[in-house]
Motif scaffolding. Structure first.
Motif, PDB file in Angstrom:
ATOM      1  N   ALA A  36       0.855  -1.180   0.000  1.00  0.00           N
ATOM      2  CA  ALA A  36       0.000   0.000   0.000  1.00  0.00           C
ATOM      3  C   ALA A  36       0.893   1.234   0.000  1.00  0.00           C
ATOM      4  CB  ALA A  36      -0.941   0.010   1.205  1.00  0.00           C
ATOM      5  N   TYR A  37       0.322   2.377  -0.406  1.00  0.00           N
ATOM      6  CA  TYR A  37       1.128   3.581  -0.642  1.00  0.00           C
ATOM      7  C   TYR A  37       0.475   4.811  -0.028  1.00  0.00           C
ATOM      8  CZ  TYR A  37       3.461   0.417  -3.699  1.00  0.00           C
ATOM      9  OH  TYR A  37       4.134  -0.685  -4.158  1.00  0.00           O
ATOM     10  N   LEU A  38       1.286   5.577   0.714  1.00  0.00           N
ATOM     11  CA  LEU A  38       0.838   6.822   1.333  1.00  0.00           C
ATOM     12  C   LEU A  38       1.523   7.982   0.626  1.00  0.00           C
ATOM     13  CD1 LEU A  38      -0.720   8.165   3.765  1.00  0.00           C
ATOM     14  CD2 LEU A  38       1.494   8.147   4.953  1.00  0.00           C
ATOM     15  N   ALA A  39       0.715   8.907   0.098  1.00  0.00           N
ATOM     16  CA  ALA A  39       1.241  10.099  -0.576  1.00  0.00           C
ATOM     17  C   ALA A  39       0.842  11.328   0.212  1.00  0.00           C
ATOM     18  CB  ALA A  39       0.702  10.182  -2.000  1.00  0.00           C
ATOM     19  N   ILE A  40       1.651  12.381   0.089  1.00  0.00           N
ATOM     20  CA  ILE A  40       1.357  13.661   0.730  1.00  0.00           C
ATOM     21  C   ILE A  40       1.305  14.727  -0.346  1.00  0.00           C
ATOM     22  CG2 ILE A  40       3.789  14.213   1.184  1.00  0.00           C
ATOM     23  CD1 ILE A  40       2.870  15.477   3.837  1.00  0.00           C
ATOM     24  N   GLY A  41       0.340  15.635  -0.248  1.00  0.00           N
ATOM     25  CA  GLY A  41       0.207  16.686  -1.246  1.00  0.00           C
ATOM     26  C   GLY A  41       1.482  17.509  -1.371  1.00  0.00           C
ATOM     27  N   GLY A  42       1.999  17.639  -2.579  1.00  0.00           N
ATOM     28  CA  GLY A  42       3.256  18.342  -2.817  1.00  0.00           C
ATOM     29  C   GLY A  42       4.452  17.428  -2.867  1.00  0.00           C
ATOM     30  N   GLY A  43       4.317  16.211  -2.335  1.00  0.00           N
ATOM     31  CA  GLY A  43       5.412  15.247  -2.366  1.00  0.00           C
ATOM     32  C   GLY A  43       6.361  15.396  -1.196  1.00  0.00           C
ATOM     33  N   PHE A  44       7.137  14.349  -0.947  1.00  0.00           N
ATOM     34  CA  PHE A  44       8.122  14.353   0.127  1.00  0.00           C
ATOM     35  C   PHE A  44       9.422  15.005  -0.342  1.00  0.00           C
ATOM     36  CE2 PHE A  44       5.441  10.684   1.352  1.00  0.00           C
ATOM     37  CZ  PHE A  44       5.110  11.091   2.639  1.00  0.00           C
ATOM     38  N   ASP A  45      10.042  15.763   0.537  1.00  0.00           N
ATOM     39  CA  ASP A  45      11.311  16.434   0.249  1.00  0.00           C
ATOM     40  C   ASP A  45      12.442  15.458   0.536  1.00  0.00           C
ATOM     41  OD1 ASP A  45      13.241  18.277  -0.337  1.00  0.00           O
ATOM     42  OD2 ASP A  45      12.983  19.461   1.490  1.00  0.00           O
ATOM     43  N   LEU A  46      12.904  14.765  -0.499  1.00  0.00           N
ATOM     44  CA  LEU A  46      13.883  13.689  -0.343  1.00  0.00           C
ATOM     45  C   LEU A  46      15.080  13.919  -1.242  1.00  0.00           C
ATOM     46  CD1 LEU A  46      11.330  10.736  -0.543  1.00  0.00           C
ATOM     47  CD2 LEU A  46      12.424  11.598   1.539  1.00  0.00           C
ATOM     48  N   PRO A  47      16.273  13.468  -0.826  1.00  0.00           N
ATOM     49  CA  PRO A  47      17.441  13.585  -1.702  1.00  0.00           C
ATOM     50  C   PRO A  47      17.322  12.653  -2.901  1.00  0.00           C
ATOM     51  CG  PRO A  47      17.984  12.317   0.262  1.00  0.00           C
ATOM     52  CD  PRO A  47      16.607  12.870   0.479  1.00  0.00           C
ATOM     53  N   ASP A  48      17.905  13.093  -4.000  1.00  0.00           N
ATOM     54  CA  ASP A  48      17.894  12.317  -5.233  1.00  0.00           C
ATOM     55  C   ASP A  48      19.155  11.460  -5.305  1.00  0.00           C
ATOM     56  OD1 ASP A  48      18.787  11.982  -8.157  1.00  0.00           O
ATOM     57  OD2 ASP A  48      16.705  12.591  -8.378  1.00  0.00           O
ATOM     58  N   ALA A  49      18.990  10.173  -5.617  1.00  0.00           N
ATOM     59  CA  ALA A  49      20.134   9.274  -5.793  1.00  0.00           C
ATOM     60  C   ALA A  49      20.007   8.609  -7.156  1.00  0.00           C
ATOM     61  CB  ALA A  49      20.189   8.222  -4.686  1.00  0.00           C
ATOM     62  N   MET A  50      20.830   9.019  -8.096  1.00  0.00           N
ATOM     63  CA  MET A  50      20.792   8.482  -9.459  1.00  0.00           C
ATOM     64  C   MET A  50      19.420   8.665 -10.097  1.00  0.00           C
ATOM     65  SD  MET A  50      22.982   4.950  -9.103  1.00  0.00           S
ATOM     66  CE  MET A  50      24.551   4.911  -8.247  1.00  0.00           C
ATOM     67  N   GLY A  51      18.869   9.840  -9.951  1.00  0.00           N
ATOM     68  CA  GLY A  51      17.623  10.162 -10.614  1.00  0.00           C
ATOM     69  C   GLY A  51      16.377   9.622  -9.964  1.00  0.00           C
ATOM     70  N   SER A  52      16.469   9.116  -8.732  1.00  0.00           N
ATOM     71  CA  SER A  52      15.300   8.533  -8.077  1.00  0.00           C
ATOM     72  C   SER A  52      15.408   8.704  -6.570  1.00  0.00           C
ATOM     73  CB  SER A  52      15.187   7.040  -8.430  1.00  0.00           C
ATOM     74  OG  SER A  52      14.173   6.404  -7.678  1.00  0.00           O
ATOM     75  N   ARG A  53      14.241   8.692  -5.904  1.00  0.00           N
ATOM     76  CA  ARG A  53      14.181   8.713  -4.443  1.00  0.00           C
ATOM     77  C   ARG A  53      13.877   7.333  -3.890  1.00  0.00           C
ATOM     78  NH1 ARG A  53      11.121  13.199  -5.372  1.00  0.00           N
ATOM     79  NH2 ARG A  53      10.138  11.852  -6.903  1.00  0.00           N
ATOM     80  N   SER A  54      13.867   6.316  -4.751  1.00  0.00           N
ATOM     81  CA  SER A  54      13.554   4.953  -4.315  1.00  0.00           C
ATOM     82  C   SER A  54      14.670   4.371  -3.461  1.00  0.00           C
ATOM     83  CB  SER A  54      13.326   4.049  -5.527  1.00  0.00           C
ATOM     84  OG  SER A  54      12.150   4.405  -6.216  1.00  0.00           O
ATOM     85  N   VAL A  55      14.268   3.596  -2.464  1.00  0.00           N
ATOM     86  CA  VAL A  55      15.215   2.941  -1.560  1.00  0.00           C
ATOM     87  C   VAL A  55      15.424   1.504  -2.001  1.00  0.00           C
ATOM     88  CG1 VAL A  55      15.590   2.148   0.809  1.00  0.00           C
ATOM     89  CG2 VAL A  55      14.616   4.418   0.384  1.00  0.00           C
ATOM     90  N   HIS A  56      16.696   1.134  -2.218  1.00  0.00           N
ATOM     91  CA  HIS A  56      17.069  -0.263  -2.478  1.00  0.00           C
ATOM     92  C   HIS A  56      17.810  -0.745  -1.237  1.00  0.00           C
ATOM     93  CE1 HIS A  56      19.478  -3.620  -4.302  1.00  0.00           C
ATOM     94  NE2 HIS A  56      18.287  -3.868  -4.806  1.00  0.00           N
ATOM     95  N   VAL A  57      17.097  -1.473  -0.384  1.00  0.00           N
ATOM     96  CA  VAL A  57      17.622  -1.803   0.945  1.00  0.00           C
ATOM     97  C   VAL A  57      18.899  -2.613   0.865  1.00  0.00           C
ATOM     98  CG1 VAL A  57      17.126  -3.061   3.077  1.00  0.00           C
ATOM     99  CG2 VAL A  57      15.360  -1.630   2.046  1.00  0.00           C
TER     100      VAL A  57
END
Length: 330
Positions: A114-135
């Motif tokens: 499931a996915y939780l979004a916030i209006g305007g988006g989360f302020d996250l650092p960019d890593a190689m063009g994405s904010r996705s986490v690869h654990v």
């Protein structure tokens, strides 16, 4: 700046967007939301473009406190409930979370993610063009933990929204023949297309591992490792197939009997451990047509999103003049 503080969350809770493209030749996994359609829906309800990152829950939900401001939030996923300040938000709607509220995402009862979004988006650092986490590699950061703070970039406080019924396809998971299809006996091809497989409990974001009839191979299992991608159906030496998902590596040494088509991969990722999977072979042209139909369904669903009328608050009612004249009572 509005901040969500993590009160509690499951061990597989991460931040995911559409994924990390253009780096697979360097061995970097794609990552991104396991169910891209649900993540895009959460963003749409929150008034965001589909490229924004969301909090991805796996099976367990989580709780967050709203600090330093207000925000529009939305939750999307199969049979999961959102509550804000103890008030349940109907499925398929976004809602306003006020400073001090607690946001609670319930467990995913109808699937895995499931996915939780916030209006305007989360302020996250960019890593190689994405904010996705690869654990596994640490690229993009780590899984969320209690005490973490998630800041909103520019909280959007427009009207809340709801979506009409989002119809999803059902039936078997379709696949096209894989690059090592001829490594397998005819019996294996028949078993894949006619058997029921069960999702194993050791499945994760890297692979959906299946138990069921073993798929015999016609040739020696040893060959030079080659490229894999989400959807690849690999068959290890024990004959138990597994379907690679968003966190899969870029190369692999197991033969690939098939590839799950893109329009069915989100649906496969949402089958929980213990659930049943059936496969059906299609041609490349049929796979392309299915992708077009899937995109059309999503476009119609997003076009049905409509703004909700403003809900009066206690404060707004107190300052409104709701009395006009006087009425005599007996």
């Amino acid at each position: 700046m509005t901040v969500l503080k993590v009160i509690e969350c499951g061990p597989g809770t991460t931040l995911q967007d559409r994924g990390r493209f253009g780096f697979r030749r360097f061995g970097v996994a794609l990552s991104g939301a396991a169910d891209g359609a649900s993540a895009a829906l959460a963003n749409a309800l929150a008034g965001n473009p589909s490229s924004e990152a969301c909090v991805e829950f796996q099976l367990a939900g989580g709780r967050f406190s709203v600090e330093r401001g207000d925000a529009i939030v939305a939750l999307a996923g199969p049979d999961c409930l959102l509550s804000i300040g103890g008030r349940t938000v109907p499925p398929g709607r976004s809602a306003t979370a006020l400073n001090g509220d607690v946001i609670a995402a319930g467990p995913v009862r109808g699937g895995v993610f499931a996915y939780l979004a916030i209006g305007g988006g989360f302020d996250l650092p960019d890593a190689m063009g994405s904010r996705s986490v690869h654990v596994r590699s640490g690229i993009g950061g780590r899984a969320l933990a209690p005490g973490d703070l998630l800041a909103a970039k520019a909280p959007r406080l427009g009207k809340t929204q709801e979506i009409g019924e989002l119809k999803t396809s059902d039936g078997p998971i379709c696949f096209v023949a894989g690059p090592q299809y001829d490594h397998f006996e005819d019996e294996a091809k028949s078993l894949l297309a006619t058997s029921r497989f069960t999702v194993r409990s050791d499945s994760d974001r890297m692979a959906c591992r299946l138990s069921g009839p073993a798929l015999p191979r016609a040739r020696n299992a040893n060959f030079v490792s080659d490229g894999v991608l989400p959807g690849s159906i690999q068959v290890p030496g024990d004959g138990a197939p597994m379907v690679l998902l968003r966190d899969c590596p870029t190369t692999g040494g197991y033969p690939k009997i098939g590839t799950v088509i893109s329009s069915d991969l989100d649906r496969l990722a949402q089958i929980a451990p213990g659930g049943t999977v059936r496969f059906f072979e299609v041609t490349l042209n049929e796979a392309i047509a299915s992708a077009h139909r899937s995109n059309d369904r999503l476009r119609r669903a997003y076009a049905s999103i409509r703004q909700l009328p403003s809900t009066p608050t206690t404060a707004s009612l107190l300052i409104a003049n709701l009395i006009d004249g006087a009425t005599a009572g007996s």
